[in-house]
Each structure stands twice: as C-alpha cells, then as structure tokens.
Design a protein around this motif. Structure first.
Motif, PDB file in Angstrom:
ATOM      1  N   GLN A 195       3.466  10.246  -9.521  1.00  0.00           N
ATOM      2  CA  GLN A 195       2.283  10.929 -10.719  1.00  0.00           C
ATOM      3  C   GLN A 195       2.118  12.493 -10.056  1.00  0.00           C
ATOM      4  OE1 GLN A 195      -0.233   7.905 -12.189  1.00  0.00           O
ATOM      5  NE2 GLN A 195       1.010   6.881 -10.753  1.00  0.00           N
ATOM      6  N   VAL A 196       1.180  13.045  -9.253  1.00  0.00           N
ATOM      7  CA  VAL A 196       0.861  14.467  -8.617  1.00  0.00           C
ATOM      8  C   VAL A 196       1.881  15.299  -9.179  1.00  0.00           C
ATOM      9  CG1 VAL A 196      -0.191  15.019  -6.647  1.00  0.00           C
ATOM     10  CG2 VAL A 196      -0.967  13.340  -7.001  1.00  0.00           C
ATOM     11  N   GLU A 197       3.296  15.216  -8.372  1.00  0.00           N
ATOM     12  CA  GLU A 197       4.460  15.806  -8.897  1.00  0.00           C
ATOM     13  C   GLU A 197       4.651  16.103 -10.126  1.00  0.00           C
ATOM     14  OE1 GLU A 197       5.258  17.633  -6.490  1.00  0.00           O
ATOM     15  OE2 GLU A 197       4.894  17.150  -3.935  1.00  0.00           O
TER      16      GLU A 197
ATOM     17  N   MET B 118       0.374  -1.485   0.003  1.00  0.00           N
ATOM     18  CA  MET B 118       0.455  -0.033   0.199  1.00  0.00           C
ATOM     19  C   MET B 118       0.842   1.119  -0.061  1.00  0.00           C
ATOM     20  SD  MET B 118      -3.283   0.927   2.606  1.00  0.00           S
ATOM     21  CE  MET B 118      -2.178   0.759   4.200  1.00  0.00           C
ATOM     22  N   ILE B 119       2.197   1.093   0.312  1.00  0.00           N
ATOM     23  CA  ILE B 119       2.730   2.613   1.099  1.00  0.00           C
ATOM     24  C   ILE B 119       3.428   2.642  -0.159  1.00  0.00           C
ATOM     25  CG2 ILE B 119       4.484   3.223   1.909  1.00  0.00           C
ATOM     26  CD1 ILE B 119       3.990   2.147   4.012  1.00  0.00           C
ATOM     27  N   GLY B 120       3.889   1.524  -1.247  1.00  0.00           N
ATOM     28  CA  GLY B 120       4.012   1.782  -2.573  1.00  0.00           C
ATOM     29  C   GLY B 120       3.372   2.205  -3.353  1.00  0.00           C
ATOM     30  N   LEU B 121       2.680   1.604  -3.348  1.00  0.00           N
ATOM     31  CA  LEU B 121       1.538   2.340  -4.566  1.00  0.00           C
ATOM     32  C   LEU B 121       0.755   3.977  -3.794  1.00  0.00           C
ATOM     33  CD1 LEU B 121      -1.396  -0.953  -4.996  1.00  0.00           C
ATOM     34  CD2 LEU B 121       0.776   0.203  -6.621  1.00  0.00           C
ATOM     35  N   SER B 122       0.944   3.573  -2.594  1.00  0.00           N
ATOM     36  CA  SER B 122       0.837   5.228  -2.788  1.00  0.00           C
ATOM     37  C   SER B 122       2.076   6.723  -3.104  1.00  0.00           C
ATOM     38  CB  SER B 122       0.440   5.537  -0.759  1.00  0.00           C
ATOM     39  OG  SER B 122      -0.465   4.841  -0.964  1.00  0.00           O
ATOM     40  N   ALA B 123       3.347   5.675  -2.385  1.00  0.00           N
ATOM     41  CA  ALA B 123       4.181   6.759  -3.292  1.00  0.00           C
ATOM     42  C   ALA B 123       4.683   6.815  -5.109  1.00  0.00           C
ATOM     43  CB  ALA B 123       5.421   5.913  -2.719  1.00  0.00           C
ATOM     44  N   CYS B 124       4.148   6.180  -5.563  1.00  0.00           N
ATOM     45  CA  CYS B 124       3.521   5.497  -7.281  1.00  0.00           C
ATOM     46  C   CYS B 124       3.148   6.788  -7.177  1.00  0.00           C
ATOM     47  CB  CYS B 124       3.321   4.429  -7.476  1.00  0.00           C
ATOM     48  SG  CYS B 124       3.478   4.713  -9.285  1.00  0.00           S
ATOM     49  N   ALA B 125       1.754   6.870  -6.604  1.00  0.00           N
ATOM     50  CA  ALA B 125       0.847   8.191  -6.833  1.00  0.00           C
ATOM     51  C   ALA B 125       1.017   9.446  -6.803  1.00  0.00           C
ATOM     52  CB  ALA B 125      -0.677   7.857  -5.983  1.00  0.00           C
ATOM     53  N   ALA B 126       1.469   9.435  -5.414  1.00  0.00           N
ATOM     54  CA  ALA B 126       2.365  10.642  -5.150  1.00  0.00           C
ATOM     55  C   ALA B 126       3.423  11.670  -5.948  1.00  0.00           C
ATOM     56  CB  ALA B 126       3.112  10.781  -3.755  1.00  0.00           C
TER      57      ALA B 126
END
Length: 559
Positions: free
Chosen positions: A196-198, A186-194
């Motif tokens: 993309q946001v940046e 979950m942390i890995g996928l959240s970081a991937c989305a973050a």
C-alpha cells in the motif's frame, strides 16, 4: 516534494478526493511479469511445503495449545510433585475450545489474532502439525506476492523478481515462514502494508489509500507484539512523505487502529504483566558489555534475517555482513525507491537494540524477534544495489540467492529448546515397556523450565497418553509414594533434562532425592544440541524401581 509523489487531483482540482489514472505501464501487468511472479510463488510453495514437515519446538507447541484455547495452561496444568493419571494433550484438535475461548485465553503476552486465525485454519484443514505449519507458510507466500507487486511499481519487474526469489529461498525466511508462530502472519501483513505504501509512492496518496494503510496496522498489531517495529516504521514513513491533509488522515487512521487495538488487547496485556516477574529471564541476560554483545548482534541482523551464520567461515560471513551494511547505508542516498524498506529494516532493529540497552538483555540475539524487518532485509540491499547500477543489482541478487540455495539444508535453528529430538529418540524406548508405567520429568541441574517444556512436548506426542505423568521438583514423600504405588511393579520412568549436559549430576540427584529407588538398567543419554541463546538440553532416561518395603523419603540434602 518529489514530482512522482504529487497528490492526485480530480477534475475540479480537489486534492486527494479520488484516484488518478496511473500509467498503463505501471497498472497493467505484462505477461512476463505474471510468469515471473507465478514462478517465484511456485518455488516458495515447494520449499515451504517441504519445510513444513518438521518436529515442533516447545514454543510452537505452546502456540498450538493457545490456538486450542488452553493458553499458558498447557504448562501450568503440571502441578509440581503431583501425579496426573491420564493427562490430555492440550494441542489436540478434539480438545480445542471455541474461538471465543481462544480469543480470551491466548498465549500470555501474545495478541489473540494469530491464535484465532490458526484455530479457524485447523478447523477447516485438520489438526496435524504439517497443517499448522502451512498456515504460516500461506501467509509467507502471500507476503512474497505483496513484495513483488510493491517493488514492481517502483523499481521494475527485474528487481521485484530478485527480491521475491531471495525471500522465497533464504533459509531464515523459510523457517520463519513455516514455524507455528505468528511470524508468518506478521510478515504477510507487513508486506501488505508495504504494498500500500508503494502504491501511494507511485500512484499518489488518497484518503482511501491512507485510511487503508492505517487500518491495516490494526490486524498487524494484534498478530504479534514485535509487530510494533513495523507499525512504527510505517508511521515514520507517513510523517516523512505525506503532506497536509493526507498526513492528518494517516494520523487519524493510526489513532483509530491503536485505540481499537488497545481496547481489544490491553486488558489481556495488563493481566499478563504480572507473569513477567516470575518468568525465568536468565537466558536473556546480556553478560557482555553493550558494545561487545548487543551492538554486534544488531549490526549482524540484516544478514542474519536471511541466513544462519556460525563460527565456520567466519571471515566470509563478516565480509558479507559488512557488504550488506554498506549497501543499506548507500541506499539512504536513493530515498525515493528505498526509504520504506530501509525503515522496515532499521526501525525494528533499532527498537530491539534500545530495549536491550534499557533492560540489559540480548533480544537482538534472537533472529525471530526481528521478524517484522524480514522483508526489509531482502529488499533494502538489493534495491540499493539496483539504484546504484543495474550490474551491481544483478551481482548482489545472484550472490544472495546463490547463498540461499546452498543453505536450504540448514538445520532448523529457530525456536526455543527443541525437545522434539529428545522425544523422538526416547519414545521407542518407553513404548517397549507397559504403558501403565508413570513418567516423571525433572531437571537435576535446577533448570525446571526444561523439565516443564519436556512435559509439554511429550504431551503433544501422538499415542503417548494416557500415561501417568509428573513434574518432579522437590521429591516430596507424597510424590514418591504416588510413583511407587502407580504400578504393581513399582517401576517408573525418570526423564532428566538439563541445559549444560548432565554427566554425574543426575546420579547425585537420584541418590539424594530417591534413596529407595534403584536403576533397572543403564540410562539412555541424549547429548545437548546447539548452544545458542536458547540451547537444546541434554537428557537422560532412567527406568527406576523402588526396593521392597516403604518407598522412602528424600534426604535432607534433597530438600
């Protein structure tokens, strides 16, 4: 709208139709940045490589059974007062079902993606506990790379290195990143989305980038139910920062991801809802008023997502908690660089707090339940400090990283009752007797969940089975007779477990329910461990023998 967040245009001026050429200083990695991120990743790998070698808690074993296709059956298979002659370990790779069976019979209340991913990982690399822990560690290490790449775009390599190093060393992050549960993924996928946001914050939003972000939320929501906090945070960011067609594209992408996720998981979720009424929730009840219980826990979470805080040095920890909260609040004044990380930190905590307020529970007391906010816990205070002054950023990073280094030897404090300690202490005692002696697990103080967890834990022990085993609840005449007839010596092991320390409770329980059995030797006692919201239980191991004649029945007091 910020000039730095202007929508990219193509040669004919069509908004959002394609990418723009970003500045070379942003898109091209310098050699020192590559050295920095590789160095941090090597540190993170070394720390997690060592931390992955730990005894699994009941929750981890339960998840491992789910990744073998047994789901909740690893506990439900133990019918009370029934002797199982040769139980099989539900976590052994040799007993694993197909990936399709894993998808349809994952652990109750948990989406299936993590279980299937873990099944594939074990099929490739082996079925050991260390291998399963490294599955989460790999996702945790990937998260650190994504966080570094994201923060580098907006705040530079120095701030990125500080945040990534804190994630690599913070004790809670190390333990979450090596627990055999869905938090690492979950942390890995959240970081991937973050990340993309940046990229959209720095390079501009395009239809492709917006749809990739929206679709990334699909595997995120199928990994763990508490990923909802991170998903909501990303959606709020899109509503705040995107404009016009890009906002509509994000809404469409999120709607598609939510629809597909609902089709995949909703049937299982509805089926599992009926279990919610029979699960013991007493350890989740908030016994203090909201402002004395849940609210303080919620305010401590930005620090507790990095460190384990206890009663020792309480004043110092309170000062740290206040300082971090002050930096998080100050970061709100620097929205351009801190907004995504503030949302990732605050939204999951706010959702947990509202859940506790509505249900009268203490989910905020569980560090792991806010795991979706973990990358925000490291990034938000450091980015806020760097945004205020460079020297303040360096100072805050040095303090937080230094505390992480000194806390690396912190005992594991994540997971539900860790009966691994009980098993490793008592297994040599049991192994000294013939393997045919049955073992009965019971909870004399009425906390049957501990006895059930003990059976699941012992079933995971290599070499423990085949051995007759029983979950002893009522001590019916049939159960007593089956224990007495299991071996010619008429002996059996009784593993008594409880949450508050057993004392004389076990002796009274034995006298009431097993009047015809006597202890062969003094019991082996294992004291209780940490006394948090899910304490480690005390345990007593008795070697019992039925007297000559009929085994007897339970007295009326034992009914």
């Amino acid at each position: 709208m910020d000039p730095s967040f202007a929508m990219p245009t193509t040669m004919n001026g069509e908004e959002g139709a394609g990418d723009i050429a970003a500045p070379t200083s942003v898109t091209r990695w310098r050699s020192r940045e590559i050295v920095a991120v590789l160095g941090v990743l090597m540190v993170a790998t070394a720390v997690r490589w060592h931390a992955a070698d730990h005894g699994l808690s009941f929750d981890e074993i339960w998840m491992l059974a789910g990744a073998s296709g047994h789901g909740g059956d690893c506990a439900n298979r133990w019918i009370p007062d029934t002797l199982f002659p040769t139980p099989q370990s539900p976590t052994a790779l040799g007993h694993a079902a197909s990936p399709g069976a894993v998808w349809g019979n994952s652990v109750p209340f948990h989406p299936p993606l993590h279980a299937v991913s873990l099944w594939c990982w074990r099929a490739i690399f082996g079925g050991g506990d260390w291998t399963a822990s490294m599955h989460s560690a790999t996702w945790s290490i990937a998260a650190i790379w994504f966080v570094f790449a994201a923060i580098r775009l907006r705040a530079g390599a120095v701030a990125a290195t500080c945040v990534a190093l804190l994630l690599a060393l913070a004790p809670v992050q190390v333990q979450l990143g090596t627990e055999v549960r869905g938090y690492g993924m979950m942390i890995g996928l959240s970081a991937c989305a973050a990340w993309q946001v940046e990229r959209m914050e720095s390079l501009g939003a395009t239809r492709r980038r917006v749809w990739l972000l929206g679709l990334t939320l699909l595997p995120l929501q199928l990994t763990h139910y508490f990923a909802a906090g991170a998903c909501v945070a990303f959606c709020l960011w899109g509503l705040f920062r995107l404009r016009g067609p890009m906002r509509r594209h994000l809404v469409a992408a999120v709607a598609c991801a939510a629809a597909v996720g609902a089709v995949i998981w909703l049937p299982f979720a509805l089926e599992h809802l009926q279990l919610a009424g029979i699960l013991p929730m007493t350890y989740l009840q908030a016994y203090k008023p909201f402002w004395k219980g849940v609210a303080p826990d919620a305010l401590r979470l930005p620090v507790r997502l990095l460190y384990f805080t206890g009663p020792s040095h309480r004043i110092a920890w309170v000062a740290l908690e206040v300082a971090v909260l002050a930096l998080v609040v100050a970061g709100a004044a620097y929205r351009r660089k801190v907004t995504p990380w503030l949302l990732l930190l605050l939204v999951p905590i706010a959702m947990l707090t509202m859940l506790d307020l509505a249900r009268g529970t203490i989910h905020t007391g569980f560090v792991r339940y806010a795991a979706a906010a973990s990358i925000g816990a490291a990034a938000a205070p450091i980015l806020a400090a760097f945004a205020i002054r460079a020297w303040l950023g360096w100072s805050v990073a040095a303090i937080l990283v230094g505390l992480s280094v000194f806390g690396l030897d912190t005992p594991r404090n994540i997971g539900s009752p860790a009966l691994h300690r009980v098993r490793t202490t008592l297994l040599p005692v049991i192994s000294a007797e013939p393997p045919g002696l049955p073992i009965a697990c019971a909870s004399p103080d009425g906390q049957d969940l501990f006895a059930m967890a003990a059976l699941v834990e012992w079933s995971h022990a290599p070499g423990f089975f085949p051995r007759p085993a029983m979950f002893l609840q009522q001590a019916t005449p049939e159960a007593i007779a089956s224990l007495a007839d299991a071996t010619p010596e008429r002996r059996f092991w009784l593993l008594a477990v409880g949450g508050r320390g057993l004392g004389d409770v076990t002796s009274d329980w034995l006298r009431d329910r097993l009047p015809s059995a006597r202890p062969v030797r003094p019991p082996v006692f294992v004291p209780s461990g940490h006394s948090g919201v899910q304490p480690e239980p005390a345990a007593e191991l008795w070697l019992m023998q039925f007297e000559d004649g009929r085994p007897g029945t339970a007295s009326p007091a034992g009914e």
